[in-house]
Design a protein around this motif. Structure first.
Motif, PDB file in Angstrom:
ATOM      1  N   SER A 320       0.856  -1.187   0.000  1.00 53.70           N
ATOM      2  CA  SER A 320       0.000   0.000   0.000  1.00 53.70           C
ATOM      3  C   SER A 320       0.887   1.229   0.000  1.00 53.70           C
ATOM      4  O   SER A 320       2.072   1.151   0.338  1.00 53.70           O
ATOM      5  CB  SER A 320      -0.921   0.012   1.230  1.00 53.70           C
ATOM      6  OG  SER A 320      -0.230   0.471   2.369  1.00 53.70           O
ATOM      7  N   PRO A 321       0.342   2.400  -0.349  1.00 58.87           N
ATOM      8  CA  PRO A 321       1.152   3.621  -0.370  1.00 58.87           C
ATOM      9  C   PRO A 321       1.506   4.126   1.019  1.00 58.87           C
ATOM     10  O   PRO A 321       2.350   5.012   1.139  1.00 58.87           O
ATOM     11  CB  PRO A 321       0.249   4.637  -1.097  1.00 58.87           C
ATOM     12  CG  PRO A 321      -0.841   3.841  -1.735  1.00 58.87           C
ATOM     13  CD  PRO A 321      -1.011   2.620  -0.893  1.00 58.87           C
ATOM     14  N   ASN A 485       0.623  -0.026  -5.107  1.00 63.58           N
ATOM     15  CA  ASN A 485      -0.625  -0.392  -4.442  1.00 63.58           C
ATOM     16  C   ASN A 485      -1.208  -1.649  -5.076  1.00 63.58           C
ATOM     17  O   ASN A 485      -1.069  -1.871  -6.283  1.00 63.58           O
ATOM     18  CB  ASN A 485      -1.638   0.758  -4.535  1.00 63.58           C
ATOM     19  CG  ASN A 485      -2.738   0.658  -3.500  1.00 63.58           C
ATOM     20  OD1 ASN A 485      -2.585  -0.034  -2.496  1.00 63.58           O
ATOM     21  ND2 ASN A 485      -3.839   1.338  -3.723  1.00 63.58           N
TER      22      ASN A 485
END
Length: 540
Positions: A320-321, A485
């Protein structure tokens, strides 16, 4: 005397820009000026004969019939390497359309890197709107632009700087049209794009490590996805694991061998033969709170004193970012009288320091232990202030053990305005150079407007054996950390067969390295090759 910068100019029309650059820069620049036309065609242009003679009088090299898409094939250029290559207003000519001009840029970049020094730059000036970056005003729709950043990425180049074309700096420069035609390019609002080389994407590999744990020497393999984060690693026994860390977030380590030091023989004696240990015997450190008991038992640990520990911790989390699988953690630990209200004092202190960076505080109580979470807009619970009541003995009556734990990596992204946590782990020296100024200001990205690509991958799997975290680990490994992502966009379970179908959307974007469309396709295909082999799934 410093050696002059070697500058190659591509696609010159009447050579007025070459003359202006040479005369403005003096002896600091050695100019090689080229054009696509033959010498007779070039000399027919207004002002060209005089400009060419001025260049030659200054010792500059002037070349004709130079194709920007195959510079290495030109006999006068093939053995040279330049500090800077400049191409102003490239164009295929007439109404050639954006696709042909994109292809021109692509082939030029691929040709230019063959004669560019490792530390060199490529300057490309485009009319307003052509580049496809937010600096264009107005910005064209993406499909209608020349997409200069992804075209350069195909040659391993990143956009390091962009600024308006400063035509007024070059006295005597007169822009001409394609191949010096009468219709000139519009220089108003034109943008100069400056590209530099990026580091290549390298497929991570498993690392073999050996660490001492107590009296044991543990040999183990580090997962390939962690290979770029292994500047420090310590396997731990999991008995005192931080209660805020889920067991599924822990990187469990299966030793390949364990030895004990035999003092009588001054040698290491194997305790566990290769591949015979039970998975889960050791774990990569998930939190510095594992060391609380060790710290409070030290002789120098005293009340009313904060003890500081920093180190690398590991969390097995989805791609995920906002969440990183490895980060530096800070632990501050102290013992204070209960009436000192230490938690509130530390909260007030941190609030005054961190509120300007958007950090908020959330008070909670878990059983007898009071705690305050540190939250940011991007990442909740990246730190906490806690009362560690469970570590105290009756001898500590009237005292409170207070711990402050903070994700330093996330804090750094907030303080310095770093948009992507992966930049903290880049090997590119341009990252550290951005912090050499005094005083240190906000971080300035060295790779501007990196392109983003989305690709889906679907497969049938057995719900009883499929581990989603293994899928994320494989994506990190196969795609060299370029996936920013991963989102599950579709799930279907067959009512009779028992198997399920999953579809994940992968967003590729690299904050520090060139990433072009063809590279992304190669990484996606690499993932598709490895997925059935490693995870026993059937691609759709």
């Amino acid at each position: 005397m410093a050696k002059p910068r070697e500058v190659l100019l591509i696609g010159e029309g009447n050579f007025s820009y070459s003359v202006a650059l040479s005369e403005t820069s003096g002896d600091d620049v050695a100019v090689t000026a080229t054009c696509f036309q033959s010498e007779s065609q070039a000399l027919a242009q207004d002002g060209a004969p005089r400009n060419i003679q001025r260049l030659r009088n200054r010792g500059s090299l002037v070349l004709f019939e130079v194709d920007c898409t195959c510079l290495k094939e030109h006999e006068a250029i093939r053995d040279l390497h330049f500090d800077c290559i400049i191409f102003n207003f490239p164009h295929c000519g007439r109404k050639s359309g954006v696709k042909k001009n994109r292809n021109l840029l692509l082939k030029f970049f691929q040709s230019a890197v063959a004669v560019l020094k490792d530390s060199g730059e490529v300057h490309v000036t485009l009319c307003n709107g052509q580049g496809g970056t937010p600096c264009d005003s107005p910005m064209r729709e993406w499909h209608n632009s020349w997409q200069v950043v992804p075209m350069a990425a195909e040659a391993g180049l990143i956009l390091s700087e962009i600024h308006p074309f400063q035509c007024e700096m070059y006295q005597g420069y007169r822009c001409t049209g394609y191949r010096s035609q009468d219709k000139v390019f519009h220089v108003e609002g034109a943008m100069t794009h400056i590209f530099t080389r990026s580091l290549p994407h390298i497929l991570p590999e498993k690392l073999k490590m050996e660490k001492t744990v107590g009296k044991d020497v543990v040999c183990f393999d580090i997962p390939a996805e962690l290979s770029d984060y292994m500047n420090s690693c310590q396997p731990e026994t999991p008995e005192a694991c931080d209660s805020t860390v889920s067991q599924s977030d822990v990187y469990w380590i299966k030793p390949t061998a364990t030895y004990v030091f035999d003092q009588s023989k001054t040698d290491y004696v194997p305790m566990i033969q290769e591949q015979q240990s039970v998975a889960g015997s050791y774990a990569l450190r998930p939190s510095l709170l594992l060391h609380v008991q060790e710290i409070i038992q030290r002789e120098d640990f005293s009340p009313d004193t904060l003890h500081a520990v920093t180190g690398l911790v590991f969390h097995r989390v989805p791609i995920s970012p906002i969440r990183s699988l490895a980060f530096h953690q800070l632990l501050l630990l102290g013992m204070f009288p209960v009436e000192s209200h230490s938690i509130q004092c530390f909260q007030n202190c941190l609030q005054s320091l961190l509120a300007p960076y958007g950090v908020s505080f959330e008070e909670m109580k878990a059983g007898l232990e009071q705690q305050v979470w540190l939250n940011s807009e991007r990442l909740p619970k990246f730190g906490r202030i806690a009362d560690l009541h469970s570590f105290l003995s009756p001898a500590h009556e009237g005292l409170q053990l207070t711990a402050i734990v903070i994700n330093l990596d996330h804090l750094a992204t907030l303080i310095f305005g770093i948009s992507d946590w992966r930049l903290l782990w880049t090997f590119d020296p341009q990252f550290s150079k951005s912090f050499e100024q005094n005083p240190i200001g906000p971080f300035k990205p060295f790779s501007l407007y990196p392109s983003s690509y989305s690709h889906d991958i679907s497969f049938w799997m057995d719900p009883e054996s499929f581990e989603e975290m293994d899928f994320h680990a494989l994506v990190r490994e196969a795609c060299c950390g370029t996936v920013q992502n991963v989102v599950l966009v579709d799930h279907f379970r067959h009512p009779h067969m028992g198997h399920a179908s999953l579809c994940y959307r992968l967003t590729y974007q690299s904050p520090d390295r060139a990433l072009g469309h063809s590279q992304v396709l190669g990484l996606q295909n690499q993932l598709r090759r490895l997925l059935p082999v490693r995870m026993q799934v059937t691609l759709r």
